[in-house]
Design an enzyme around this catalytic site. Structure first.
Site, mmCIF file in Angstrom:
data_model
loop_
_atom_site.group_PDB
_atom_site.id
_atom_site.type_symbol
_atom_site.label_atom_id
_atom_site.label_comp_id
_atom_site.label_asym_id
_atom_site.label_seq_id
_atom_site.Cartn_x
_atom_site.Cartn_y
_atom_site.Cartn_z
ATOM 1 N N ASN A 124 -2.559 -5.504 5.884
ATOM 2 C CA ASN A 124 -1.399 -5.108 6.530
ATOM 3 C C ASN A 124 -2.041 -4.019 7.589
ATOM 4 O O ASN A 124 -2.929 -3.386 7.552
ATOM 5 C CB ASN A 124 -0.546 -4.284 5.501
ATOM 6 C CG ASN A 124 0.047 -5.395 4.402
ATOM 7 O OD1 ASN A 124 -0.202 -6.476 4.681
ATOM 8 N ND2 ASN A 124 0.277 -4.988 3.285
ATOM 9 N N HIS A 141 -7.548 -5.682 9.133
ATOM 10 C CA HIS A 141 -6.911 -5.966 10.260
ATOM 11 C C HIS A 141 -6.550 -4.803 11.173
ATOM 12 O O HIS A 141 -5.916 -4.934 12.115
ATOM 13 C CB HIS A 141 -5.887 -6.835 10.192
ATOM 14 C CG HIS A 141 -6.185 -8.294 9.500
ATOM 15 N ND1 HIS A 141 -5.143 -9.112 8.816
ATOM 16 C CD2 HIS A 141 -7.130 -8.806 9.458
ATOM 17 C CE1 HIS A 141 -5.902 -10.084 8.359
ATOM 18 N NE2 HIS A 141 -7.088 -10.032 8.688
ATOM 19 N N CYS A 200 -4.956 3.627 30.386
ATOM 20 C CA CYS A 200 -5.783 4.313 29.675
ATOM 21 C C CYS A 200 -5.751 5.811 30.832
ATOM 22 O O CYS A 200 -6.141 5.575 31.874
ATOM 23 C CB CYS A 200 -7.047 4.021 29.305
ATOM 24 S SG CYS A 200 -8.368 5.465 28.741
ATOM 25 N N SER A 241 -0.203 -11.525 -1.001
ATOM 26 C CA SER A 241 -0.903 -12.181 0.188
ATOM 27 C C SER A 241 -1.136 -14.019 -0.052
ATOM 28 O O SER A 241 -1.096 -14.035 -1.570
ATOM 29 C CB SER A 241 -2.417 -11.835 0.500
ATOM 30 O OG SER A 241 -2.915 -12.632 1.364
#
Length: 245
Positions: A124, A141, A200, A241
């Site tokens: 998650n 992730h 940026c 999951s």
């Protein structure tokens, strides 16, 4: 245990029968006999905090809509795709960032405090394990609460980027059409065409959430570390999951 102060949208939680007492006893026995428990969590652990998942039958994103998450290559190669992504993310961020841990997150935190949990790996990107207080953890992730520059690598908090969005788009407004699992909402192309995306502030490069988009790969050093933690463990528990990713 206390639970979320924010009432979750239970429509995102798959229907299921009450737990079988024998199954509960089996789980208790499994956890009790584990000395170095390795836990992997997925989107299903966060549905009761009000965040929909992808694959749950009938209520997951894939069942409710034909929309799919953005692909890594699309984000990298297309300025219009990034504009659409960030506009949706901008609208969805206040709600997504306000979600709170539920009982499952708190229990895993407590197992860590008791010395039961050796390592936690989550698929998650919602930071709910961090909010719950888990520390022995890898966000496989990444996390939506961080943003980095693809050119120079500079990192900023997603909450800071929200202020830059607001400054660049003082009069821009959009009505959302449903919530998606990764912190964004559904908007039409017409709604996002005037949305301004900041670069940026250090080098002018492309800003991207510090998450692994679909079609991208997890860094090898992170994968190696997770495998090391698994090798050090004596048992593994998967929660929320499908293990399809």
């Amino acid at each position: 245990h206390s639970v979320s102060r924010i009432s979750p949208n239970l429509a995102f939680v798959p229907a299921c029968p009450p737990p079988d007492p024998m199954d509960v006893e089996e789980l208790q026995h499994f956890v009790f006999n584990s000395k170095r428990l390795f836990v992997m969590t997925g989107a299903g652990i966060s549905t009761e905090s009000g965040i929909p998942d992808y694959r749950s039958e009938g209520v997951g994103l894939y069942s409710r809509t034909d929309r799919r998450p953005i692909q890594h290559a699309e984000f990298i190669q297309s300025a219009s795709a990034r504009q659409r992504y960030w506009a949706r993310n901008f609208v969805g961020w206040p709600q997504f960032s306000s979600h709170q841990p539920n009982t499952a997150h708190l229990v895993l935190r407590d197992w860590e405090k008791l010395g039961k949990l050796h390592w936690l790996v989550t698929q998650n990107v919602d930071a709910l394990h961090t909010k719950a207080g888990s520390q022995r953890m890898t966000e496989l992730h990444g996390c939506m609460h961080r943003v980095f520059c693809l050119a120079c690598g500079d990192q900023i908090l997603r909450s800071e980027l929200q202020k830059h969005f607001e400054a660049l788009n003082p009069t821009w407004k959009a009505e959302a059409f449903g919530v998606a699992p990764d912190g964004d909402v559904f908007l039409t192309d017409a709604q996002v065409c005037d949305f301004q995306v900041p670069a940026c502030h250090k080098c002018g490069g492309i800003l991207k959430p510090d998450v692994t988009f679909f079609g991208d790969t997890v860094r090898q050093d992170k994968v190696d570390f997770v495998h090391q933690c698994l090798a050090e463990s004596d048992s593994m528990l998967v929660a929320g999951s499908s293990m399809q990713v």
